[in-house]
Every structure is written in C-alpha cells, then in structure tokens.
Write an enzyme that holds these catalytic residues in place. Structure first.
Site, PDB file in Angstrom:
ATOM      1  CE1 TYR A 294      -4.348   1.131   0.595  1.00  0.00           C
ATOM      2  CE2 TYR A 294      -3.183   3.079   1.520  1.00  0.00           C
ATOM      3  CZ  TYR A 294      -4.361   2.197   0.961  1.00  0.00           C
ATOM      4  OH  TYR A 294      -5.482   3.288   0.852  1.00  0.00           O
ATOM      5  CE1 TYR A 344      -5.893   6.078  -1.335  1.00  0.00           C
ATOM      6  CE2 TYR A 344      -7.717   7.485  -1.639  1.00  0.00           C
ATOM      7  CZ  TYR A 344      -6.819   6.762  -0.906  1.00  0.00           C
ATOM      8  OH  TYR A 344      -7.257   6.906   0.496  1.00  0.00           O
TER       9      TYR A 344
END
Ligand code: ZN
Lengths: 391, 318
Positions: A294, A344
């Site tokens: 991430y 995102y």
C-alpha cells in the site's frame, strides 16, 4: 497452516476505468465493477449470495444487489478504517466461503474520490460529534494537523532521524511505481514515468513529504469475486488461492496518529498482519515472489518492507536503492504502478494486481510467480493477504 | 518576498510558457441535434441553418451545422469536473498551484478570441489540446494585483484536423483583503470535538494549565486520555499538572492544503514532555528550517480565539 489457508480463491476481478472525473454516480461505478468481476469469474449476478465492502463506501450492498439483479443475499459485512479495510474485505469473504455461510461473495469499493469528496483536503472542518472517533481528532486538528499527508509526515520525519533516511529514499518508491505505471494502459500515469530529480523538484506538501510522495486522488471502482477453491477450479481463470488473510490493530492504536507508542518508526499493526500471513500459509519472506504494498504515501512503504521481514529495521532504504523492487529484483513491488501510478482505489486495485500476478497476466509480469503478498492501508488498522497459484 | 526569492518565482512561472496545459482530451459527446437545439433555444438564435436541413442546403451547405459559438461546449466536462481543482500532475494544475503559492488564488476569465477553420456538422467529434502561452508580470487591476495567463486551445476533429483555434485569457489575482469599512473576521482554527472523556483537558487549557490524566489506582499517566486505565483497569483518575518542559520528538512543516487559520509554512510538533507522555502541538518563535528533533522546548499558551486555548511550545536552551 490454518483452517482458512487454501479454502477460498479469488476467481474474478473487474474494474471501471480509472479517472479524475468519472461523470457517473458512485453506485453506478460500483455496479460496473461488480458486474465486470462477476463476468470475469464466468458467473451470473444471480449466483452472488454475499457482499463485503468498506464502512467508508457510500453504496450499500442492497443498492448494488437490486440494481444488478443479484436477488437474495445471505451474507453482508463491512470493514472499517479507510484503506486499511481492503484485504480485510477478502478475509471476510474467505471466512464466509470456507464455513459455508455463503458461496459467491463479491468484495467491492467504488468512489468519486477526485471529483467528489476528496480525502486529501482533510478533516479540518468536518462536523464534530461526541463520539470517540470524532473526539480523537481533537488532539490534532486544532493544531493544523488534519490531513493524511500531515499525519504520515510525522512518522516519516522520525524515521528519517532514526535511520538516516532521506527524501530521495522515499522518492525511489515513487519512481519505481511510476515506472511500472508507465507500461500499464489502465494506469492514470500510463506513459508518464518520473525521475528522482522530478521527485526532488516537486513542491512541499507537508515536509518531509513532497507532492510526488503523495498518491493521486482517483474516481473509479474495483470488485473481486471470492468462491471456494473447488468451485474456482471449474471457472475460466486459474484460481488465485487465498493462502492467508489477516487483519491487524496494534497496541495503543489510533486511527492514523499512533504517535504515543515507545517507537513510531515501525508499523506494528503491519507486523501483526505479516506474522499471521506467514503463520497461516506456512510460508516465509523468502517464499514471496512479488508484493503489492500500500503506497498512499511513499515513506510508509519502507517500514512495511521491514515489518514483513524482507529486510532488517532501517535497511529498507538500501533494499530499495539496490533495485529489489524492480521487475527482476528480489521482490517486484506494485507492478501495476501502485496507487501512486495506477489509481487510488483504497487498495482494492492492488488486490486485483495480486490476482493478475498469480494468473501470470500482469502487464509487468515477473517470471515464475507462485506467492504474492498484498497489504492494505498503513498508519491505520490494516490487513493483508497471501495469494498463491493452485497446487 | 525577498528579491532573490522573487526572481526565482518569476523564473518558475516563466518555465510554464509552451507547456501542455492538460493532456489532449476528446469531448464527451459528438456534435448532435439535441445539444444544438438546447443551445439555440437558450440563446434565442433563430438562424434556421442550425436545425432546418432544407434551409441549411439553400445556403449552399450540405446540411445543418452547429453554431460556431458552441465550439467550447462540445469539449466541456461538466460543472463538477471543471470546478474540482487541477492538482493532477497536469501543466495547468501545477501552474495553478504555483500561482496559489504567490497568493493568486482567485480567477476570472477575461477574454476569448476564436479563429474558425470550418463549421461543425452532426457526427463530428471534437477534442481539444491546450498549450500555456504566457504568464504576464504582475498587474494592478480593479480586482486586486494579478497575472494574466493566456493559453492556446486547438480544437481538432475526429481526423485530427484543426477546426478552430482559441486564445483564452484568465486573470489570476490576490483578492483584496479588507472589505471597505470593516475588518475581515479572523478565521477560526478547527474546533476540537469535546466530550465527556476529554472535556477536562480543554477546560484546564482555558485556565492555561497543561494537565495529564493520571490513574488514581496505579498512578500511570496517559495521553490522549480515556475512561479506563489500560494498565490496571481502574475507571478512577485525577490529573497531574505538567512542568511544561519537553523535547521535540518529531515534527511536520505544513504547506498544503491551505486553511485560513494557519499561515503556511507552519510547524506542528510531537513534543515529549519530561513526565513521559507526548502531545501534538505547535512550535512558536522558531523558523521551520531551524527545528530539530530532540530540541528542548518550553510551554506557552496560545488563545487563537475567545473559545479556544491551546498549549504551544517555544525552543529554549537546555
Ligand atoms: Zn491504572
């Protein structure tokens, strides 16, 4: 190996295009992603009997179920803590499938995070109630610390101090992400790689973070279909077996400002996730062939590498500078371009890339991938997955 | 701004001339009759060549054409997209951010010149490519001091042929700060959410006392506070008053996003008190570039508005 390992698999993935302005409702994006994932799995909407999403999602499963003709649902669940939820949704689905509570569970996340409500602007003027979650912001917002970039910058500065890391060490994460995105036609930054000099020339957002340390904001949706391993073997794609799935909230955990622990250079909740992933799967860091880490902000990729055992404490900057995150390196990372480069979508697009790596269909496919580790949001209570090829 | 800083700013602005404003982008819809009909109705334009095939042919055209004034409309993305800001890595987005850095935060379109190469017919699909042409030196205007930004938009059809060229000029300006006859109200810092578990701390702060919650059973200090001691489980607590001495444990220098209550760049620090607990606070009396981890600091009080008192810290010699 635990009772969950290898019992369920991701059999379908589907996404919308990734943009800055979808021009459609968040519910419509969710429907498009879900239908694409169900079709990819070779199933029909009416086969779906369970759904999982984030507490942060604006479209409840009921709206998607009635819009896409799923009919009855017998399992639905939500996972909290923003991007930390991503792999947790798959854990929920895998547990439901492994226990027979449901047979076909869709995990999804869809939003107009760029053209609609932007997380990057922070919570300065968010309404404040009497609940503990709102009250937690009282310790930061009045001092002007109210955005995710600022919250991460506090960890990053201390990490630099203790391990002599530099802004360039963070920048190399952005460069490798953008390099991978440059060859991914689905990525927002397709065809637009950056250099370390570009990173160093980008403006300050919250020192020590520059613009190019911060991931973009995106509109889009991503969905994943989880079924039992047996059923997955009868479906069109090679199964991406869920070899392990874990969540983690560390000692003295705060939403994104766990500043009060003895040390703040690590991510103990990610260490907790990693120990579960290795414990459930019977694998170790040396068995991991690729990873999707991430990357909402570059600095927290470094302690992830350390918490997950790919290098020692404070050694991530050397591990990265030595090129190990590249395709052909020891641990190819974010081969889709990451959230910095592709989009995102709160980590859900990273899980889809994990599935493509297992299928052998990533646009930047490293040779012979058998095990892929995927992580969810950092700084927050989080989650992770170990995905693997069948047998 | 100091002169060298000013020169550097001018140079950075100048570097945008000739850059692509945004990646080329096709319009959402091809040229179509319903949009033409809405346009001419709204504009009250009765020229028949826009809707009547026969009338259009009588003028020597092959069929109906779109009004030239609609050129820009075929490429517009809609209100939400157009107002959502531009920090997406595009040239224009970066330029707008740099203008904001110079205080030019307000914008007004000033003029638009078109050169049309051909008329559009139904089925044409128009896209636009935009190049930043120039950024003017600062000008005094009625709206405030500002800079004119000129871009050149080339409208292309589905074959990549130019159908029109537009010179588009905007004024980015610093809004006049003080309205005539009065002062602007000061912007308030974000309000803390105060509830039964944390009210004591903010009430003590109003009296300029920095307190730390203390378990009355085992004596453990805790911050941020909570209703129950994680060490011994007691719900009983009182407070200890902090000495106000501590050290910088970490810090952030914040530049974006802008909030009217904070003058960027400003320093948010994580201070470790000598009692052992940490708190998020601001540093005062120190330039951002002079802040260091482990720097000794001492407590001061800030009353940003009548309802709020906050502990802040100033560097001191050890
Ligand atoms: Zn106690």
């Amino acid at each position: 190996m635990s009772g969950l390992s290898g019992r369920a698999a991701i059999a379908g993935i589907g996404a919308t295009e990734f943009s800055k302005d979808s021009g459609r409702s968040e519910l419509r994006l969710a429907c498009e992603a879900v239908l694409a994932a169900v079709a990819d799995a070779g199933l029909r909407p009416s086969d779906v009997d369970g759904m999982v999403t984030f507490t942060a999602d604006s479209s409840s499963e009921i709206h998607i179920a009635r819009s896409t003709g799923m009919g009855e649902l017998r399992f639905f669940s939500r996972v909290p803590h923003g991007g930390g939820a991503a792999c947790g949704t798959v854990q929920q689905a895998a547990m439901a499938v492994a226990t027979g509570v449901a047979e076909v569970v869709v995990c999804y996340r869809a939003f107009n995070e760029r053209s609609g409500q932007r997380f990057g602007l922070g919570r300065a003027d968010a309404p404040s109630g009497a609940g503990a979650d709102d009250a937690a912001f009282a310790w930061v917002s009045p001092f002007g610390l109210f955005t995710p970039a600022q919250w991460v910058a506090m960890f990053a500065r201390r990490y630099m101090h203790e391990y002599k890391a530099t802004g360039e060490d963070f920048g190399r994460v952005a460069v490798v992400d953008r390099k991978h995105a440059a060859t991914n036609p689905a990525a927002w930054f397709y065809g637009r790689p950056i250099t370390l000099a570009d990173h160093q020339a980008s403006r300050w957002i919250a020192e020590p973070l520059r613009l190019l340390d911060c991931c973009q904001e995106s509109d889009g949706g991503q969905a994943l279909v989880v079924v039992s391993a047996e059923r997955a073997r009868d479906l069109p794609h090679p199964p991406a077996l869920i070899l392990a799935a874990g969540q983690g909230s560390g000692d003295d955990q705060h939403m994104m400002t766990s500043y009060y622990r003895p040390e703040i250079t690590g991510i103990p909740e990610m260490g907790l996730v990693g120990r579960q992933l290795y414990g459930q799967s019977g694998l170790g860091p040396a068995d991991v062939d690729a990873a999707v880490l991430y990357d909402h902000f570059t600095p927290l990729v470094l302690p992830q590498l350390e918490e997950l055992g790919f290098c020692g404490r404070g050694e991530a900057r050397d591990f990265i500078a030595d090129g190990h995150l590249e395709v052909g390196g020891r641990l190819p990372v974010n081969t889709h371009g990451g959230q910095l480069g592709e989009a995102y979508i709160h980590g859900m697009n990273g899980i889809a890339e994990g599935v493509r790596l297992v299928r052998g269909t990533s646009v930047n496919q490293p040779p012979s991938v058998r095990h892929v580790l995927v992580t969810a949001g950092t700084g927050v209570p989080t989650s992770g997955l170990m995905l693997g090829t069948d047998r | 701004m100091a002169q060298t800083e000013q020169d550097g700013y001018e140079k950075r602005l100048g570097e945008f001339a000739g850059r692509e404003a945004a990646p080329p982008r096709p319009g959402p819809d091809p040229v179509n009759v319903p949009m033409i009909r809405h346009w001419v109705e709204a504009m009250g334009d009765r020229n028949p060549v826009y809707l009547d095939e026969e009338a259009a042919r009588r003028t020597g055209r092959a069929g109906i054409v779109a009004p030239a004034s609609m050129m820009q409309a075929w490429t517009m993305r809609g209100y939400a997209a157009a107002t959502a800001g531009q920090d997406d890595g595009s040239g224009l987005g970066e330029l707008i951010a740099l203008l904001a850095e110079g205080g030019y935060t307000s914008v007004v379109a000033t003029d638009s010149e078109f050169a049309f190469h051909r008329e559009l017919t139904v089925g044409d699909h128009v896209g636009v490519r935009e190049i930043i042409e120039s950024i003017s030196p600062e000008k005094k205007t009625a709206l405030g001091a500002g800079r004119f930004v000129t871009t050149e938009r080339t409208y292309l059809d589905q074959h990549g042929e130019t159908v029109a060229v537009q010179r588009w000029r905007m004024l980015w300006f610093r809004p006049a700060r003080t309205p005539p006859g009065g002062r602007e109200p000061a912007a308030l810092r974000p309000r803390p959410a105060v509830n039964r578990d944390n009210a004591f701390w903010f009430e003590a702060a109003r009296e300029h006392r920095l307190v730390i919650q203390r378990c009355d059973a085992c004596g453990a200090l805790r911050h941020p506070p909570g209703p129950c001691c994680p060490r011994c489980g007691s719900y009983g607590w009182d407070t200890a008053e902090a000495s106000g001495r501590g050290r910088v444990y970490s810090y952030v220098v914040s530049h974006h996003p802008r909030h009217p209550a904070f003058e960027p760049p400003y320093v948010v620090a994580l201070v470790e008190l000598e009692e052992g607990t940490r708190l998020v606070t601001n540093l005062v009396g120190v330039a951002p570039e002079e802040v260091e981890i482990d720097m000794p600091v001492a407590l001061e009080w800030l009353d940003p508005d009548p309802e709020l008192s906050l502990p802040v810290f100033r560097p001191v010699t050890a």
